[in-house]
Design an enzyme around this catalytic site. Structure first.
Site, PDB file in Angstrom:
ATOM      1  N   LYS A  16     -18.718   1.874  -4.362  1.00  0.00           N
ATOM      2  CA  LYS A  16     -18.366   2.770  -5.474  1.00  0.00           C
ATOM      3  C   LYS A  16     -18.528   2.057  -6.819  1.00  0.00           C
ATOM      4  O   LYS A  16     -19.000   2.650  -7.779  1.00  0.00           O
ATOM      5  CB  LYS A  16     -16.919   3.279  -5.324  1.00  0.00           C
ATOM      6  CG  LYS A  16     -16.677   4.064  -4.045  1.00  0.00           C
ATOM      7  CD  LYS A  16     -15.296   4.714  -4.010  1.00  0.00           C
ATOM      8  CE  LYS A  16     -14.145   3.729  -4.004  1.00  0.00           C
ATOM      9  NZ  LYS A  16     -14.097   2.845  -2.829  1.00  0.00           N
ATOM     10  N   ARG A  87      -6.526   9.047  -4.314  1.00  0.00           N
ATOM     11  CA  ARG A  87      -6.437   8.399  -3.009  1.00  0.00           C
ATOM     12  C   ARG A  87      -5.459   9.115  -2.083  1.00  0.00           C
ATOM     13  O   ARG A  87      -5.258   8.667  -0.956  1.00  0.00           O
ATOM     14  CB  ARG A  87      -5.990   6.951  -3.177  1.00  0.00           C
ATOM     15  CG  ARG A  87      -7.148   5.955  -3.295  1.00  0.00           C
ATOM     16  CD  ARG A  87      -6.549   4.610  -3.539  1.00  0.00           C
ATOM     17  NE  ARG A  87      -7.218   3.451  -3.088  1.00  0.00           N
ATOM     18  CZ  ARG A  87      -8.071   2.723  -3.788  1.00  0.00           C
ATOM     19  NH1 ARG A  87      -8.499   3.146  -4.940  1.00  0.00           N
ATOM     20  NH2 ARG A  87      -8.509   1.591  -3.331  1.00  0.00           N
ATOM     21  N   ARG A 121     -17.198 -10.776  -0.005  1.00  0.00           N
ATOM     22  CA  ARG A 121     -17.404 -10.494  -1.432  1.00  0.00           C
ATOM     23  C   ARG A 121     -16.805 -11.603  -2.301  1.00  0.00           C
ATOM     24  O   ARG A 121     -15.718 -12.109  -2.034  1.00  0.00           O
ATOM     25  CB  ARG A 121     -16.746  -9.155  -1.758  1.00  0.00           C
ATOM     26  CG  ARG A 121     -16.825  -8.783  -3.230  1.00  0.00           C
ATOM     27  CD  ARG A 121     -16.578  -7.320  -3.427  1.00  0.00           C
ATOM     28  NE  ARG A 121     -15.187  -6.941  -3.237  1.00  0.00           N
ATOM     29  CZ  ARG A 121     -14.720  -5.699  -3.446  1.00  0.00           C
ATOM     30  NH1 ARG A 121     -15.549  -4.752  -3.817  1.00  0.00           N
ATOM     31  NH2 ARG A 121     -13.458  -5.424  -3.263  1.00  0.00           N
ATOM     32  N   ARG A 154     -11.244 -11.849  -4.315  1.00  0.00           N
ATOM     33  CA  ARG A 154     -10.121 -11.008  -4.718  1.00  0.00           C
ATOM     34  C   ARG A 154      -8.963 -11.233  -3.764  1.00  0.00           C
ATOM     35  O   ARG A 154      -9.178 -11.376  -2.567  1.00  0.00           O
ATOM     36  CB  ARG A 154     -10.561  -9.533  -4.645  1.00  0.00           C
ATOM     37  CG  ARG A 154     -10.696  -8.884  -5.997  1.00  0.00           C
ATOM     38  CD  ARG A 154     -11.297  -7.529  -5.873  1.00  0.00           C
ATOM     39  NE  ARG A 154     -10.428  -6.567  -5.180  1.00  0.00           N
ATOM     40  CZ  ARG A 154     -10.663  -5.258  -5.126  1.00  0.00           C
ATOM     41  NH1 ARG A 154     -11.730  -4.764  -5.723  1.00  0.00           N
ATOM     42  NH2 ARG A 154      -9.851  -4.443  -4.500  1.00  0.00           N
ATOM     43  N   ARG A 165      -6.192  -2.099   4.061  1.00  0.00           N
ATOM     44  CA  ARG A 165      -6.740  -1.166   3.065  1.00  0.00           C
ATOM     45  C   ARG A 165      -7.571  -0.074   3.749  1.00  0.00           C
ATOM     46  O   ARG A 165      -7.542   1.087   3.330  1.00  0.00           O
ATOM     47  CB  ARG A 165      -7.587  -1.930   2.043  1.00  0.00           C
ATOM     48  CG  ARG A 165      -6.722  -2.759   1.094  1.00  0.00           C
ATOM     49  CD  ARG A 165      -7.520  -3.832   0.371  1.00  0.00           C
ATOM     50  NE  ARG A 165      -8.541  -3.327  -0.500  1.00  0.00           N
ATOM     51  CZ  ARG A 165      -9.636  -3.993  -0.838  1.00  0.00           C
ATOM     52  NH1 ARG A 165      -9.857  -5.207  -0.344  1.00  0.00           N
ATOM     53  NH2 ARG A 165     -10.505  -3.462  -1.656  1.00  0.00           N
TER      54      ARG A 165
HETATM   55  P1  AMP Z   1      -9.649  -0.883  -5.398  1.00  0.00           P
HETATM   56  O1  AMP Z   1     -10.162  -1.885  -6.360  1.00  0.00           O
HETATM   57  O2  AMP Z   1     -10.043   0.520  -5.754  1.00  0.00           O
HETATM   58  O3  AMP Z   1      -9.960  -1.230  -3.955  1.00  0.00           O
HETATM   59  O4  AMP Z   1      -8.037  -0.894  -5.537  1.00  0.00           O
HETATM   60  C1  AMP Z   1      -7.296  -2.062  -5.268  1.00  0.00           C
HETATM   61  C2  AMP Z   1      -5.830  -1.707  -5.067  1.00  0.00           C
HETATM   62  O5  AMP Z   1      -5.302  -1.070  -6.238  1.00  0.00           O
HETATM   63  C3  AMP Z   1      -5.548  -0.730  -3.935  1.00  0.00           C
HETATM   64  O6  AMP Z   1      -5.474  -1.374  -2.665  1.00  0.00           O
HETATM   65  C4  AMP Z   1      -4.202  -0.150  -4.374  1.00  0.00           C
HETATM   66  O7  AMP Z   1      -3.136  -1.064  -4.153  1.00  0.00           O
HETATM   67  C5  AMP Z   1      -4.373  -0.033  -5.887  1.00  0.00           C
HETATM   68  N1  AMP Z   1      -4.954   1.276  -6.270  1.00  0.00           N
HETATM   69  C6  AMP Z   1      -6.189   1.513  -6.827  1.00  0.00           C
HETATM   70  N2  AMP Z   1      -6.380   2.823  -7.049  1.00  0.00           N
HETATM   71  C7  AMP Z   1      -5.262   3.454  -6.626  1.00  0.00           C
HETATM   72  C8  AMP Z   1      -4.848   4.820  -6.572  1.00  0.00           C
HETATM   73  N3  AMP Z   1      -5.640   5.829  -6.973  1.00  0.00           N
HETATM   74  N4  AMP Z   1      -3.602   5.096  -6.079  1.00  0.00           N
HETATM   75  C9  AMP Z   1      -2.798   4.120  -5.666  1.00  0.00           C
HETATM   76  N5  AMP Z   1      -3.127   2.809  -5.670  1.00  0.00           N
HETATM   77  C10 AMP Z   1      -4.337   2.470  -6.141  1.00  0.00           C
END
Ligand code: AMP
Length: 210
Positions: A16, A87, A121, A154, A165
Protein backbone atom coordinates in the site's frame (compact mmCIF):
# COMPACT_ATOMS: atom_id res chain seq x y z
CA UNK A 1 -11.74 17.74 -12.89
CA UNK A 2 -11.21 17.42 -9.18
CA UNK A 3 -8.44 15.15 -7.95
CA UNK A 4 -9.28 11.50 -7.19
CA UNK A 5 -10.09 10.18 -3.72
CA UNK A 6 -8.61 6.68 -3.58
CA UNK A 7 -8.83 4.13 -0.78
CA UNK A 8 -6.20 1.38 -0.81
CA UNK A 9 -7.05 -1.70 1.22
CA UNK A 10 -4.86 -4.70 1.88
CA UNK A 11 -3.02 -6.54 4.63
CA UNK A 12 0.24 -5.23 6.10
CA UNK A 13 2.98 -5.81 3.52
CA UNK A 14 0.65 -5.78 0.49
CA UNK A 15 2.45 -2.75 -0.98
CA UNK A 16 0.00 0.00 0.00
CA UNK A 17 2.84 2.41 0.83
CA UNK A 18 4.65 1.81 -2.46
CA UNK A 19 1.49 2.13 -4.54
CA UNK A 20 0.36 5.20 -2.60
CA UNK A 21 3.61 6.92 -3.64
CA UNK A 22 2.77 6.15 -7.26
CA UNK A 23 -0.70 7.67 -6.87
CA UNK A 24 0.81 10.78 -5.28
CA UNK A 25 3.39 11.15 -8.09
CA UNK A 26 0.79 10.66 -10.83
CA UNK A 27 -2.07 12.79 -9.49
CA UNK A 28 -0.50 15.20 -6.99
CA UNK A 29 -2.90 14.12 -4.23
CA UNK A 30 -2.10 13.88 -0.51
CA UNK A 31 -0.98 10.58 0.99
CA UNK A 32 -3.04 10.05 4.13
CA UNK A 33 -1.63 7.17 6.14
CA UNK A 34 -2.51 6.51 9.74
CA UNK A 35 0.53 4.25 10.27
CA UNK A 36 3.02 7.04 9.50
CA UNK A 37 0.98 9.64 11.38
CA UNK A 38 0.90 7.41 14.46
CA UNK A 39 4.60 6.51 14.23
CA UNK A 40 5.40 10.24 14.23
CA UNK A 41 3.23 10.67 17.35
CA UNK A 42 3.84 7.43 19.24
CA UNK A 43 4.07 9.12 22.62
CA UNK A 44 1.23 11.57 22.12
CA UNK A 45 -0.99 11.66 25.20
CA UNK A 46 -4.56 10.65 24.48
CA UNK A 47 -7.55 9.76 26.64
CA UNK A 48 -6.73 6.13 25.69
CA UNK A 49 -3.01 6.17 26.50
CA UNK A 50 -0.14 6.55 24.03
CA UNK A 51 -0.31 4.95 20.54
CA UNK A 52 3.02 3.22 21.25
CA UNK A 53 1.42 0.72 23.67
CA UNK A 54 -0.92 -0.58 20.98
CA UNK A 55 1.49 -0.38 18.06
CA UNK A 56 4.29 -2.33 19.69
CA UNK A 57 1.82 -5.13 20.43
CA UNK A 58 0.55 -5.11 16.83
CA UNK A 59 -2.93 -4.08 18.03
CA UNK A 60 -5.20 -1.35 16.71
CA UNK A 61 -4.97 2.13 18.21
CA UNK A 62 -8.43 3.22 19.52
CA UNK A 63 -10.84 4.60 16.90
CA UNK A 64 -11.28 8.16 18.27
CA UNK A 65 -7.53 8.77 17.96
CA UNK A 66 -7.26 7.60 14.34
CA UNK A 67 -10.60 9.07 13.22
CA UNK A 68 -9.46 12.51 14.28
CA UNK A 69 -6.13 12.20 12.44
CA UNK A 70 -7.86 11.09 9.23
CA UNK A 71 -10.60 13.71 9.32
CA UNK A 72 -8.09 16.56 9.72
CA UNK A 73 -5.92 15.22 6.87
CA UNK A 74 -8.84 14.68 4.49
CA UNK A 75 -10.34 18.09 5.13
CA UNK A 76 -7.01 19.69 4.25
CA UNK A 77 -6.53 17.67 1.04
CA UNK A 78 -7.55 18.25 -2.60
CA UNK A 79 -7.67 14.57 -3.53
CA UNK A 80 -6.07 11.84 -1.45
CA UNK A 81 -4.87 8.29 -1.35
CA UNK A 82 -5.82 6.76 1.97
CA UNK A 83 -3.76 3.85 3.27
CA UNK A 84 -3.99 1.96 6.56
CA UNK A 85 -7.52 3.20 7.33
CA UNK A 86 -10.30 2.11 7.83
CA UNK A 87 -9.22 -0.99 9.70
CA UNK A 88 -12.58 -1.93 11.23
CA UNK A 89 -16.27 -1.37 10.46
CA UNK A 90 -16.65 1.53 12.89
CA UNK A 91 -13.85 3.38 11.07
CA UNK A 92 -15.41 2.55 7.69
CA UNK A 93 -18.75 4.02 8.82
CA UNK A 94 -16.96 7.10 10.12
CA UNK A 95 -15.20 7.52 6.77
CA UNK A 96 -18.55 7.32 4.93
CA UNK A 97 -19.62 10.43 6.80
CA UNK A 98 -16.57 12.53 5.96
CA UNK A 99 -15.51 11.61 2.38
CA UNK A 100 -16.72 10.51 -1.07
CA UNK A 101 -14.48 7.80 -2.50
CA UNK A 102 -13.84 7.43 -6.23
CA UNK A 103 -12.13 4.05 -5.96
CA UNK A 104 -11.78 1.36 -3.28
CA UNK A 105 -8.99 -1.01 -4.34
CA UNK A 106 -7.88 -4.16 -2.53
CA UNK A 107 -4.29 -5.37 -3.02
CA UNK A 108 -4.35 -9.16 -2.69
CA UNK A 109 -1.20 -11.03 -1.58
CA UNK A 110 -0.95 -14.51 0.03
CA UNK A 111 -0.02 -14.69 3.73
CA UNK A 112 3.31 -16.51 3.25
CA UNK A 113 4.45 -13.81 0.84
CA UNK A 114 3.41 -11.09 3.30
CA UNK A 115 5.45 -12.63 6.11
CA UNK A 116 8.52 -12.85 3.87
CA UNK A 117 8.10 -9.25 2.71
CA UNK A 118 7.57 -7.76 6.16
CA UNK A 119 10.17 -9.63 8.15
CA UNK A 120 12.88 -8.73 5.58
CA UNK A 121 11.83 -5.09 5.23
CA UNK A 122 14.33 -2.38 6.24
CA UNK A 123 13.65 1.36 6.34
CA UNK A 124 16.04 4.31 6.19
CA UNK A 125 15.95 6.05 9.57
CA UNK A 126 16.69 9.39 7.84
CA UNK A 127 14.69 9.53 4.58
CA UNK A 128 12.16 6.69 5.00
CA UNK A 129 13.19 4.79 1.82
CA UNK A 130 12.17 1.10 1.86
CA UNK A 131 14.44 -1.89 1.17
CA UNK A 132 14.26 -5.66 1.53
CA UNK A 133 17.25 -7.73 2.65
CA UNK A 134 16.56 -10.30 -0.08
CA UNK A 135 14.21 -8.81 -2.73
CA UNK A 136 15.52 -5.23 -2.85
CA UNK A 137 18.83 -4.95 -0.97
CA UNK A 138 20.86 -1.71 -0.79
CA UNK A 139 24.29 -1.63 -2.48
CA UNK A 140 25.94 -1.75 0.97
CA UNK A 141 24.22 -3.74 3.74
CA UNK A 142 22.58 -1.50 6.34
CA UNK A 143 23.20 1.77 4.44
CA UNK A 144 20.64 3.76 2.42
CA UNK A 145 21.53 4.13 -1.29
CA UNK A 146 19.73 7.46 -1.48
CA UNK A 147 21.05 9.37 1.52
CA UNK A 148 23.61 7.18 3.35
CA UNK A 149 21.33 6.89 6.42
CA UNK A 150 21.15 3.78 8.66
CA UNK A 151 18.67 1.08 7.63
CA UNK A 152 16.56 -0.16 10.52
CA UNK A 153 13.80 -2.69 11.06
CA UNK A 154 10.46 -1.28 12.14
CA UNK A 155 9.68 -2.30 15.75
CA UNK A 156 6.60 -4.18 14.58
CA UNK A 157 8.24 -6.00 11.63
CA UNK A 158 9.72 -8.79 13.80
CA UNK A 159 8.17 -12.15 12.92
CA UNK A 160 6.01 -12.53 16.02
CA UNK A 161 4.43 -9.08 15.69
CA UNK A 162 3.97 -9.59 11.95
CA UNK A 163 1.89 -12.72 12.68
CA UNK A 164 -0.18 -10.73 15.17
CA UNK A 165 -0.72 -7.88 12.69
CA UNK A 166 -1.90 -10.34 10.03
CA UNK A 167 -4.30 -11.93 12.53
CA UNK A 168 -5.64 -8.49 13.47
CA UNK A 169 -6.15 -7.79 9.76
CA UNK A 170 -8.04 -11.06 9.30
CA UNK A 171 -10.27 -10.41 12.32
CA UNK A 172 -10.94 -6.66 12.03
CA UNK A 173 -10.19 -5.51 8.51
CA UNK A 174 -11.50 -8.46 6.44
CA UNK A 175 -15.04 -7.33 7.39
CA UNK A 176 -14.15 -3.90 5.99
CA UNK A 177 -13.27 -5.54 2.67
CA UNK A 178 -16.66 -7.32 2.74
CA UNK A 179 -18.39 -4.04 3.63
CA UNK A 180 -17.17 -2.39 0.40
CA UNK A 181 -17.63 -5.59 -1.60
CA UNK A 182 -21.29 -5.86 -0.58
CA UNK A 183 -21.79 -2.20 -1.51
CA UNK A 184 -20.46 -3.07 -5.00
CA UNK A 185 -17.57 -0.63 -4.61
CA UNK A 186 -14.60 -3.00 -4.29
CA UNK A 187 -12.04 -3.55 -7.04
CA UNK A 188 -9.56 -6.42 -6.52
CA UNK A 189 -5.99 -6.05 -7.72
CA UNK A 190 -3.38 -8.81 -7.85
CA UNK A 191 -0.66 -7.53 -5.50
CA UNK A 192 1.77 -10.40 -6.03
CA UNK A 193 3.53 -9.08 -9.14
CA UNK A 194 6.34 -6.53 -9.32
CA UNK A 195 5.58 -3.01 -8.04
CA UNK A 196 5.43 -1.86 -11.69
CA UNK A 197 2.92 -4.57 -12.64
CA UNK A 198 0.72 -3.77 -9.65
CA UNK A 199 0.85 -0.06 -10.51
CA UNK A 200 -0.27 -0.75 -14.09
CA UNK A 201 -3.39 -2.47 -12.76
CA UNK A 202 -4.13 0.18 -10.15
CA UNK A 203 -3.55 3.08 -12.55
CA UNK A 204 -6.03 1.62 -15.04
CA UNK A 205 -8.65 1.30 -12.31
CA UNK A 206 -8.18 4.92 -11.15
CA UNK A 207 -8.48 6.16 -14.74
CA UNK A 208 -11.65 4.11 -15.24
CA UNK A 209 -13.16 5.43 -12.00
CA UNK A 210 -12.56 9.15 -12.49
P1 AMP B 1 0.80 0.31 9.41
O1 AMP B 1 2.01 1.14 9.19
O2 AMP B 1 -0.37 0.75 8.59
O3 AMP B 1 1.07 -1.18 9.30
O4 AMP B 1 0.34 0.58 10.94
C1 AMP B 1 1.19 0.27 12.02
C2 AMP B 1 0.39 0.22 13.31
O5 AMP B 1 -0.25 1.48 13.56
C3 AMP B 1 -0.74 -0.80 13.33
O6 AMP B 1 -0.29 -2.11 13.67
C4 AMP B 1 -1.66 -0.20 14.41
O7 AMP B 1 -1.14 -0.42 15.71
C5 AMP B 1 -1.55 1.30 14.13
N1 AMP B 1 -2.57 1.74 13.16
C6 AMP B 1 -2.36 2.22 11.88
N2 AMP B 1 -3.52 2.54 11.28
C7 AMP B 1 -4.50 2.26 12.17
C8 AMP B 1 -5.93 2.36 12.14
N3 AMP B 1 -6.60 2.78 11.06
N4 AMP B 1 -6.62 2.00 13.26
C9 AMP B 1 -5.99 1.57 14.35
N5 AMP B 1 -4.64 1.43 14.45
C10 AMP B 1 -3.90 1.77 13.38
Amino acid sequence: MSQPNVLLLGPPGAGKGTQSSNVVDEYGVDHVTTGDALRANKDMETAHGAPREYMEAGELVPDPVVNEIVQAAIEAADGFVLDGYPRNIAQAEYLDGIADLDLVALLEVPREELIARLSGRRICADCGANYHVEFDPPAKAGVCDRCGGDLVQRDDDDEETVEERLDVFAANTRPVVEYYDEAGELVRIDGEGSPEEVWTGLHEEIEAAT
